[in-house]
Design an enzyme around this catalytic site. Structure first.
Site, mmCIF file in Angstrom:
data_model
loop_
_atom_site.group_PDB
_atom_site.id
_atom_site.type_symbol
_atom_site.label_atom_id
_atom_site.label_comp_id
_atom_site.label_asym_id
_atom_site.label_seq_id
_atom_site.Cartn_x
_atom_site.Cartn_y
_atom_site.Cartn_z
ATOM 1 N NE ARG A 1 1.907 -4.955 11.374
ATOM 2 C CZ ARG A 1 3.049 -4.702 10.590
ATOM 3 N NH1 ARG A 1 4.187 -5.034 11.119
ATOM 4 N NH2 ARG A 1 2.744 -4.027 9.481
ATOM 5 N NE ARG B 1 7.102 -2.482 6.131
ATOM 6 C CZ ARG B 1 5.782 -2.515 6.254
ATOM 7 N NH1 ARG B 1 5.136 -1.818 5.289
ATOM 8 N NH2 ARG B 1 5.014 -3.088 7.345
ATOM 9 N NE ARG C 1 -4.601 -1.653 10.250
ATOM 10 C CZ ARG C 1 -3.681 -0.988 9.527
ATOM 11 N NH1 ARG C 1 -3.665 0.310 8.856
ATOM 12 N NH2 ARG C 1 -2.336 -1.527 9.652
ATOM 13 N NE ARG D 1 5.900 -0.254 10.167
ATOM 14 C CZ ARG D 1 4.918 -0.471 9.523
ATOM 15 N NH1 ARG D 1 4.844 0.028 8.295
ATOM 16 N NH2 ARG D 1 3.820 -0.951 10.020
ATOM 17 C CE LYS E 1 -2.349 -1.045 3.924
ATOM 18 N NZ LYS E 1 -1.452 -2.592 4.086
HETATM 19 P P1 ADP Z 1 2.120 -1.733 3.170
HETATM 20 O O1 ADP Z 1 2.116 -0.367 3.300
HETATM 21 O O2 ADP Z 1 0.957 -2.422 2.526
HETATM 22 O O3 ADP Z 1 2.544 -2.612 4.545
HETATM 23 P P2 ADP Z 1 4.751 -1.539 1.780
HETATM 24 O O4 ADP Z 1 4.297 -0.717 0.553
HETATM 25 O O5 ADP Z 1 5.431 -1.037 3.011
HETATM 26 O O6 ADP Z 1 3.212 -2.499 2.293
HETATM 27 O O7 ADP Z 1 5.603 -2.725 1.192
HETATM 28 C C1 ADP Z 1 5.994 -3.949 2.140
HETATM 29 C C2 ADP Z 1 7.367 -4.467 1.840
HETATM 30 O O8 ADP Z 1 7.392 -5.030 0.525
HETATM 31 C C3 ADP Z 1 8.425 -3.204 1.486
HETATM 32 O O9 ADP Z 1 9.767 -3.624 2.094
HETATM 33 C C4 ADP Z 1 8.303 -2.912 0.129
HETATM 34 O O10 ADP Z 1 9.601 -2.474 -0.415
HETATM 35 C C5 ADP Z 1 8.024 -4.291 -0.755
HETATM 36 N N1 ADP Z 1 7.213 -4.495 -1.821
HETATM 37 C C6 ADP Z 1 6.249 -3.505 -1.937
HETATM 38 N N2 ADP Z 1 5.692 -4.064 -3.280
HETATM 39 C C7 ADP Z 1 6.357 -4.968 -3.738
HETATM 40 C C8 ADP Z 1 6.081 -5.823 -4.941
HETATM 41 N N3 ADP Z 1 5.054 -5.571 -5.686
HETATM 42 N N4 ADP Z 1 6.999 -6.981 -5.063
HETATM 43 C C9 ADP Z 1 8.027 -7.136 -4.046
HETATM 44 N N5 ADP Z 1 8.381 -6.465 -2.920
HETATM 45 C C10 ADP Z 1 7.199 -5.235 -2.690
HETATM 46 P P1 ADP Z 2 1.096 -1.369 7.558
HETATM 47 O O1 ADP Z 2 1.240 -0.476 6.281
HETATM 48 O O2 ADP Z 2 2.099 -2.538 7.649
HETATM 49 O O3 ADP Z 2 -0.308 -2.094 7.076
HETATM 50 P P2 ADP Z 2 0.434 0.728 8.972
HETATM 51 O O4 ADP Z 2 1.516 1.667 8.884
HETATM 52 O O5 ADP Z 2 -0.751 1.031 8.106
HETATM 53 O O6 ADP Z 2 0.816 -0.720 8.927
HETATM 54 O O7 ADP Z 2 -0.023 0.664 10.516
HETATM 55 C C1 ADP Z 2 0.891 0.261 11.448
HETATM 56 C C2 ADP Z 2 0.199 0.366 12.995
HETATM 57 O O8 ADP Z 2 -0.451 1.591 13.111
HETATM 58 C C3 ADP Z 2 -1.067 -0.781 12.894
HETATM 59 O O9 ADP Z 2 -0.628 -1.964 13.354
HETATM 60 C C4 ADP Z 2 -1.892 0.031 14.030
HETATM 61 O O10 ADP Z 2 -1.290 -0.333 15.316
HETATM 62 C C5 ADP Z 2 -1.782 1.430 13.756
HETATM 63 N N1 ADP Z 2 -2.823 1.862 12.861
HETATM 64 C C6 ADP Z 2 -2.862 2.479 11.536
HETATM 65 N N2 ADP Z 2 -3.907 2.463 10.886
HETATM 66 C C7 ADP Z 2 -4.890 2.280 11.844
HETATM 67 C C8 ADP Z 2 -6.166 2.225 11.933
HETATM 68 N N3 ADP Z 2 -6.905 2.637 10.848
HETATM 69 N N4 ADP Z 2 -7.059 1.750 12.792
HETATM 70 C C9 ADP Z 2 -6.286 1.071 14.121
HETATM 71 N N5 ADP Z 2 -4.817 1.110 14.100
HETATM 72 C C10 ADP Z 2 -4.192 1.620 13.138
#
Ligand code: ADP
Ligand code: ADP
Ligand code: ZN
Length: 211
Positions: free
Chosen positions: A166, A123, A84, A155, A13
Site C-alpha cells: 500500500r 490499528r 488517489r 483489517r 485521515k
Molecule cells: P488513515 O485513515 O490515514 O489510514 P487512521 O486515522 O486510521 O489513518 O490512523 C491509523 C492508526 O494510527 C490508528 O490506529 C490510529 O488510532 C492511529 N493514529 C492516528 N492519528 C495518530 C496520531 N496523531 N498519533 C498516533 N497515532 C495515531
Molecule cells: P487508508 O485509510 O489506510 O489509507 P482506505 O481505507 O482509504 O485506507 O482504503 C483501503 C483500500 O480501499 C485501498 O487500499 C484500496 O484498495 C481501496 N480504495 C479506497 N479508496 C480508493 C480510491 N480512491 N481509489 C482506489 N482504491 C481505493
C-alpha cells in the site's frame, strides 16, 4: 466548506475526519469505508483491497459521483481517501465544475513511512466505524470497542506484507497528486507526526481562516 484529507495510509485521515465531522457540519466521505461496505458483496473489490491494490478508477469515480449527488453533501463534505490517482483528481474537478462546487483546501497530512507502518500495525477497528491503536489510542477494555462493546479486529489489509504494498502504491500513484493540488493553490501541509490533538488544532486553524 469542502475539503480533501490527503496522505499516506496510516497518516491519521480517518481519525481526524471523525473530529472534523464532530465540530463542523460536514459529511465524511471515505471511499475506503464505502468499499469495505461494498466488498461484502463483491469479490473483485474484496480481492483488490486485501492485496493492497487500488480499485479501478472508473469504479471509484462512478461511486463518488453518485454519492456527491445526494442532498446531504450540500452543506459541505470531507473527502477521505479520494482522489488517489491523477485520473480520479481530474474526474473530481469535472464533477465539481458541473455542480458549481468549490474546493476550499486539500490537507496533506504527512508522516514518514516508518511511522505509518507502526500506526497501521497497531490499528484495530470496530464494525461501527470506531478506530483504535494498541499503544497510541487504547480502548478502555482491551479488544473491545468503547462505543458499542463489540470485538475489535485488524483489517485484512493492515497485515505487514500488504502495508508495504500500500505504501508503494501510495508513492507511485497517489503522491503525484501533491503537485497537482499545489499548482491549484489548494495544498495545506499538516505535520501528521504530532499527537492527534495538535494535528486537529492545525486543521481547525486553517478552516477558521478559510471561513
Ligand atoms: P488513515 O485513515 O490515514 O489510514 P487512521 O486515522 O486510521 O489513518 O490512523 C491509523 C492508526 O494510527 C490508528 O490506529 C490510529 O488510532 C492511529 N493514529 C492516528 N492519528 C495518530 C496520531 N496523531 N498519533 C498516533 N497515532 C495515531
Ligand atoms: P487508508 O485509510 O489506510 O489509507 P482506505 O481505507 O482509504 O485506507 O482504503 C483501503 C483500500 O480501499 C485501498 O487500499 C484500496 O484498495 C481501496 N480504495 C479506497 N479508496 C480508493 C480510491 N480512491 N481509489 C482506489 N482504491 C481505493
Ligand atoms: Zn464499535
Amino acid at each position: 466548506m469542502n475539503y480533501i484529507l490527503f496522505g499516506p495510509p496510516g497518516a491519521g485521515k480517518g481519525t481526524q475526519a471523525k473530529k472534523i465531522v464532530e465540530k463542523y457540519n460536514v459529511v465524511h466521505l471515505s471511499t475506503g469505508d464505502m468499499f469495505r461496505e461494498a466488498k461484502k458483496s463483491d469479490e473483485k473489490i474484496s480481492a483488490l483491497m486485501a492485496a493492497g491494490k487500488l480499485i479501478p478508477d472508473e469504479t471509484v469515480v462512478e461511486m463518488v459521483q453518485k454519492r456527491l449527488k445526494k442532498d446531504d453533501v450540500k452543506n459541505g463534505f470531507l473527502l477521505d481517501g479520494f482522489p488517489r490517482t491523477l485520473n480520479q483528481a481530474k474526474a473530481l474537478d469535472e464533477m465539481l465544475k458541473k455542480e458549481n462546487i468549490k474546493l476550499d483546501a486539500v490537507f496533506f497530512i504527512s508522516i514518514p513511512h516508518e511511522e505509518a507502518i507502526k500506526r497501521i500495525a497497531g490499528r484495530r477497528v470496530c464494525g461501527c466505524g470506531a478506530s483504535y491503536h494498541i499503544h497510541f489510542l487504547k480502548s478502555k477494555i482491551e479488544g473491545k470497542c468503547d462505543l458499542c462493546g463489540s470485538d475489535l479486529i485488524q483489517r485484512v489489509d493492515d497485515k505487514e506484507e500488504t502495508v508495504m504494498e500500500r505504501l508503494t502504491v501510495y508513492d507511485n500513484q497517489t503522491k503525484p497528486l501533491i503537485d497537482y493540488y499545489k499548482t491549484a493553490g489548494l495544498i495545506v501541509n499538516i505535520d501528521g507526526a504530532q499527537d492527534e490533538k495538535n494535528v486537529f488544532e492545525q486543521i481547525a486553524a486553517t478552516i477558521k481562516n478559510k471561513k
